[in-house]
Structure formats: C-alpha cells, structure tokens
Design a protein around this motif. Structure first.
Motif, PDB file in Angstrom:
ATOM      1  N   ALA A   1       0.824  -1.207   0.000  1.00  0.00           N
ATOM      2  CA  ALA A   1       0.000   0.000   0.000  1.00  0.00           C
ATOM      3  C   ALA A   1       0.858   1.256   0.000  1.00  0.00           C
ATOM      4  O   ALA A   1       0.545   2.243  -0.689  1.00  0.00           O
ATOM      5  N   MET A   2       1.941   1.250   0.760  1.00  0.00           N
ATOM      6  CA  MET A   2       2.845   2.394   0.769  1.00  0.00           C
ATOM      7  C   MET A   2       3.394   2.685  -0.628  1.00  0.00           C
ATOM      8  O   MET A   2       3.401   3.835  -1.098  1.00  0.00           O
ATOM      9  N   LEU A   3       3.864   1.637  -1.302  1.00  0.00           N
ATOM     10  CA  LEU A   3       4.451   1.827  -2.624  1.00  0.00           C
ATOM     11  C   LEU A   3       3.411   2.277  -3.641  1.00  0.00           C
ATOM     12  O   LEU A   3       3.654   3.194  -4.441  1.00  0.00           O
ATOM     13  N   VAL A   4       2.238   1.646  -3.604  1.00  0.00           N
ATOM     14  CA  VAL A   4       1.224   1.952  -4.614  1.00  0.00           C
ATOM     15  C   VAL A   4       0.712   3.380  -4.460  1.00  0.00           C
ATOM     16  O   VAL A   4       0.607   4.126  -5.439  1.00  0.00           O
TER      17      VAL A   4
ATOM     18  N   ALA B   1      -4.879  -2.285   8.787  1.00  0.00           N
ATOM     19  CA  ALA B   1      -4.205  -1.016   9.079  1.00  0.00           C
ATOM     20  C   ALA B   1      -3.997  -0.177   7.827  1.00  0.00           C
ATOM     21  O   ALA B   1      -4.033   1.056   7.884  1.00  0.00           O
ATOM     22  N   ALA B   2      -3.784  -0.828   6.685  1.00  0.00           N
ATOM     23  CA  ALA B   2      -3.504  -0.097   5.447  1.00  0.00           C
ATOM     24  C   ALA B   2      -4.768   0.247   4.663  1.00  0.00           C
ATOM     25  O   ALA B   2      -4.654   0.790   3.553  1.00  0.00           O
ATOM     26  N   ALA B   3      -5.944  -0.024   5.208  1.00  0.00           N
ATOM     27  CA  ALA B   3      -7.183   0.232   4.470  1.00  0.00           C
ATOM     28  C   ALA B   3      -7.329   1.695   4.035  1.00  0.00           C
ATOM     29  O   ALA B   3      -7.749   1.961   2.901  1.00  0.00           O
ATOM     30  N   PRO B   4      -7.004   2.697   4.883  1.00  0.00           N
ATOM     31  CA  PRO B   4      -7.131   4.084   4.415  1.00  0.00           C
ATOM     32  C   PRO B   4      -6.279   4.395   3.182  1.00  0.00           C
ATOM     33  O   PRO B   4      -6.684   5.206   2.335  1.00  0.00           O
ATOM     34  N   LEU B   5      -5.120   3.751   3.058  1.00  0.00           N
ATOM     35  CA  LEU B   5      -4.278   3.996   1.891  1.00  0.00           C
ATOM     36  C   LEU B   5      -4.913   3.448   0.626  1.00  0.00           C
ATOM     37  O   LEU B   5      -4.894   4.096  -0.433  1.00  0.00           O
TER      38      LEU B   5
ATOM     39  N   THR C   1      -4.056  11.136   5.207  1.00  0.00           N
ATOM     40  CA  THR C   1      -3.382  11.450   6.464  1.00  0.00           C
ATOM     41  C   THR C   1      -4.391  11.718   7.574  1.00  0.00           C
ATOM     42  O   THR C   1      -4.210  11.282   8.723  1.00  0.00           O
ATOM     43  N   ALA C   2      -5.473  12.426   7.251  1.00  0.00           N
ATOM     44  CA  ALA C   2      -6.499  12.707   8.262  1.00  0.00           C
ATOM     45  C   ALA C   2      -7.169  11.425   8.735  1.00  0.00           C
ATOM     46  O   ALA C   2      -7.412  11.243   9.937  1.00  0.00           O
ATOM     47  N   ILE C   3      -7.472  10.516   7.803  1.00  0.00           N
ATOM     48  CA  ILE C   3      -8.114   9.256   8.198  1.00  0.00           C
ATOM     49  C   ILE C   3      -7.171   8.428   9.070  1.00  0.00           C
ATOM     50  O   ILE C   3      -7.580   7.844  10.086  1.00  0.00           O
ATOM     51  N   MET C   4      -5.890   8.376   8.702  1.00  0.00           N
ATOM     52  CA  MET C   4      -4.935   7.618   9.503  1.00  0.00           C
ATOM     53  C   MET C   4      -4.775   8.229  10.890  1.00  0.00           C
ATOM     54  O   MET C   4      -4.632   7.511  11.889  1.00  0.00           O
TER      55      MET C   4
END
Length: 452
Positions: A236-239, A362-366, A400-403
C-alpha cells in the motif's frame, strides 16, 4: 520498653527500575549514533540504486536499457514480501524477543522466487526478456527476502548500528554485482548474473551479524497473518506513493508527464528523508510507547515542513537540480510536490504505529485513498500538471487525516488479556533491546499482539 525499630523484610520481587545487566562484549549505542548510522546506510542504499540506471543509460543501447529497467522493476515488486517480512519480524522481536522464524522466511523466499520462475513464459513474451533472466531475478529476490529476516531481527532488537551495516551489506550485494557487470560491458543478462551472485552472498553475512546467543524457547511463533499484514502495508505504501506518477503517464501529454515525473522527485525526497525516525521508533511502538510515536511524528512533520518551506523559497532551483534547466519554470509547484511527500511520510509513521499495535486492516485508508484518486481523475480527467497535482495533494490530505483518526483508537488483538499480557521488554539503551521479561513481571500489560 524496647525502642528497636522494626526490620523490614527484603523485597524479593523485581521492580520496574531494575536494569538488565549488559551482555559481555556488547555496547549500547545511543540514539544519536543509531540515527546517523541508519541515515548514512539509507543514503548508501539509495545512492547505489541510483547509480545503476545512470550507468546503464551510458553503457547499454535503448533496447537493453529497457530490458534491464524492467528486470529491476520486477525485483522491486517481487521483493515486497521481503519488506513485509522485515516489518513483521521487527514488531514480533520487539514485543516477544528473538524467535525462530527461519521456516516462514524460507517459505516466503521460495514463494517469491517460484512466482518469478513460474511466470517466465509470460515475462519473456510480454516484456521481451531473455529466457534466462527470470531465473536470475529469482535468485536475487530470494536473497533479498532471506536477508530481510536478519534486518528485522536487528531492527526489532534495537541494534541499529548493526542494522545500518546490514543495510549496506545487502545494498552492496544487490547492486554491486550489477554495477560491476555494467562496467565490464557484460550486458543486461551478464550484469544481472553478477548481481545474483553477489546478492546470494548477503544472507549468510547478515545471519551472522544478527545472531544472538541464548535464543528463548517459550517465545510465541511468528504467524503467517502477521507477514501478510506487513506485506499489505508495504505494498500500500508503494502503490499510493506512485499512483499519481502512473496516472500522469495516462492523463498528461508526454511533455507534461515528463515534467510531473521531475516533480515527484521532490515528493520522494520529502517522503523518504525522515524515514530514519520511523525505523528507530518501530521497536518502541511495538511496546506501546506513546512518547516514541509523538517524537517520530514531530520529527517527521518538522522535516516535512522544512522541506516545504525550502521548496517555496527555492522551487526553481529544486526543479533545476532534479531535472535540469528546462524545468526551471515549474518552480512554483515545488511546495505542492514536497507537501504530498511530507504528508505521506506522516501517514507511514501512523501506519507503522497501527501495525505495531496489531490493528486489523491497518492499510485500508491507503487503499481507499488510492481508489478515490483513481475515481476522481477518471471523472475529471485533468490534463495539466497543476490539475493532477491538486488531486494528488487532496488525496494525501484525506489519507493522512483518516490515519490520524484511526490512530486515536487503541488496537487490541486476540490473545491479549490483563492476565496474559504480551511479553514486552522495556527499551534498552538505544543500541540494543533487553531480554524478554519473565511472566511474573509486575508491570502493566504491553500492547496487543498482531492478529495471528
């Protein structure tokens, strides 16, 4: 009448202030030395990764250059499970201590390498690669995944100086052979063969570097679900950080797409420059240290703010350094590109915190943010650099706000209870963690373990 004072019995239970004795031959390195070491190692890794395409552009013809670039991209994609493995091992080690993860590591490496070999017919046909190239890429990928286990052990044990050395060793193995092959004129296949050979030397070196005496036998095993969660977060970070660059190739004219790619150099700089804070904070985040998260967010946000202000004051110079004088006129957009990277840097710290706390999805917001960006651009179809840039910036703000809101909710995974807390040890002296605490430790329960 006797005036003797009563004699208090000696305490037999350990207190929270008891310090574990230092192991012979070990030195605790301060956070300053650890931060400098990891930063220098990160610069070396990125520098070697940058040398390869620059050197290849001067040594290979366009067809061979394209083949080598595609091969290196495949290694980066296939190596994502290795990054997820490192993240999962680091969190598990920080919470429970050293455990035997060799079997899961071997399975992960075999799956990654086997996928490349199984896809050989497709890769040869679709990407026009030599038939022997996927096998060479499989060797390199397996070496990277095997090395990731040792890096995770070093990071989770807070042995950051050794972690920096391990990062440098893996980078030298991964890119050194390719660079040597290009310098010797071996062509893309020969360069990748040399790279596979040097990469295969890295895992035993890192395993020796990460070896710890006295491995405990009662430590919970690392679960497959924890590795899957780490892989999903890494992917998710990379995409999400490359989504706008890929959309630029589809939506913008060729000249504007090239200009946008130059701007993303500033985004990536603001994204990865403060990552040393996340690396140092992760083991303490795994133990529920809220202060470490605050410090990591402050350092990351402060670094991003400085870079955004610097881009606002010298945007033309930033574009000139990134792409040359032809892109000097785009300097007014430099602060926006830097802001995108700075926001995602904060997001990734929050994501690491959620993973360390055992949060599910944890990565769902991304993923939601990336889907939203694709939907917005598909509807509005911006055909200019500022149009796409504003969509990317808005996505970064929302993600960022959602995280940040998700980070306010404590995560609790199954298996943790007040009567059976995870076995977390307090942070050591910055260079190394202490051994796991006994089950009768009177301290409050640590964070919940990741879902197994």
């Amino acid at each position: 009448m006797s005036l003797r004072r009563p004699v208090r019995p000696k305490a037999t239970e350990p207190t929270t202030e008891t310090k574990a004795p230092a192991e012979p031959g070990r030195r605790n390195n301060g956070l300053g030395a650890a931060g400098i070491s990891v930063t220098v190692a990160g610069v070396l890794v990125n520098g070697l990764a940058y040398v390869v395409p620059v050197l290849a552009a001067r040594r290979l013809d366009p067809a061979d250059l394209g083949a080598l670039a595609a091969a290196l991209g495949l290694v980066a994609i296939a190596g994502v499970p290795g990054l997820g493995l490192q993240l999962a091992v680091a969190v598990h080690h920080a919470r429970h201590g050293s455990s035997d993860t060799r079997r899961l590591t071997a399975i992960t490496a075999a799956v990654c390498a086997g996928a490349l070999i199984a896809a050989t017919p497709l890769l040869v046909t679709a990407l026009d690669l030599p038939v022997e190239m996927p096998a060479l890429l499989a060797v390199t990928t397996a070496a990277i995944v095997l090395s990731s286990r040792s890096l995770g052990e070093l990071q989770g044990g807070q042995r950051f100086v050794r972690l920096a050395i391990g990062m440098a060793v893996l980078a030298a193995g991964r890119y050194g052979g390719v660079i040597a092959g290009l310098l010797l004129g071996a062509g893309p296949t020969g360069a990748l063969a040399a790279g596979a050979l040097t990469a295969a030397l890295a895992p035993p070196v890192l395993a020796r570097l990460a070896r710890e005496p006295g491995r405990q036998t009662d430590v919970p095993r690392l679960a497959v679900a924890q590795i899957v969660a780490g892989c999903g977060a890494t992917l998710a970070m990379l995409v999400v950080s490359y989504a706008d660059l890929l959309l630029a190739r589809q939506l913008l004219p060729p000249s504007d797409a090239g200009a946008y790619s130059v701007g993303t150099v500033l985004s990536k700089g603001a994204l990865w420059a403060p990552q040393v804070a996340a690396v140092l904070a992760l083991p303490r985040l795994a133990r529920g240290d809220r202060r470490s998260r605050t410090v990591a967010l402050a350092v990351t946000g402060g670094c991003g703010l400085v870079l955004v202000l610097a881009s606002a004051l010298a945007g033309g110079l930033a574009f000139r350094l990134a792409g040359g004088p032809d892109y000097d006129h785009l300097g007014r957009y430099a602060p926006l590109f830097a802001a995108v990277g700075a926001l995602y840097a904060v997001t990734f710290v929050l994501l690491n915190d959620r993973l360390a706390a055992g949060a599910r999805w944890a990565a769902a917001p991304l993923w939601v943010g990336m889907a939203g960006l694709v939907a917005v651009t598909a509807t509005l179809r911006p055909h200019t650099v500022p149009g796409l840039l504003l969509a990317a910036l808005g996505t970064a703000v929302v993600v960022t706000a959602i995280m940040a809101m998700a980070a306010r909710r404590p995560a609790r995974a199954p298996g943790a209870s007040p009567t059976n807390p995870p076995r977390a040890s307090p942070p050591g002296g910055g260079g190394r963690s202490r051994p796991p605490d006994r089950a009768d430790d009177p301290r409050p329960p640590g964070p919940a373990a990741p879902p197994a």
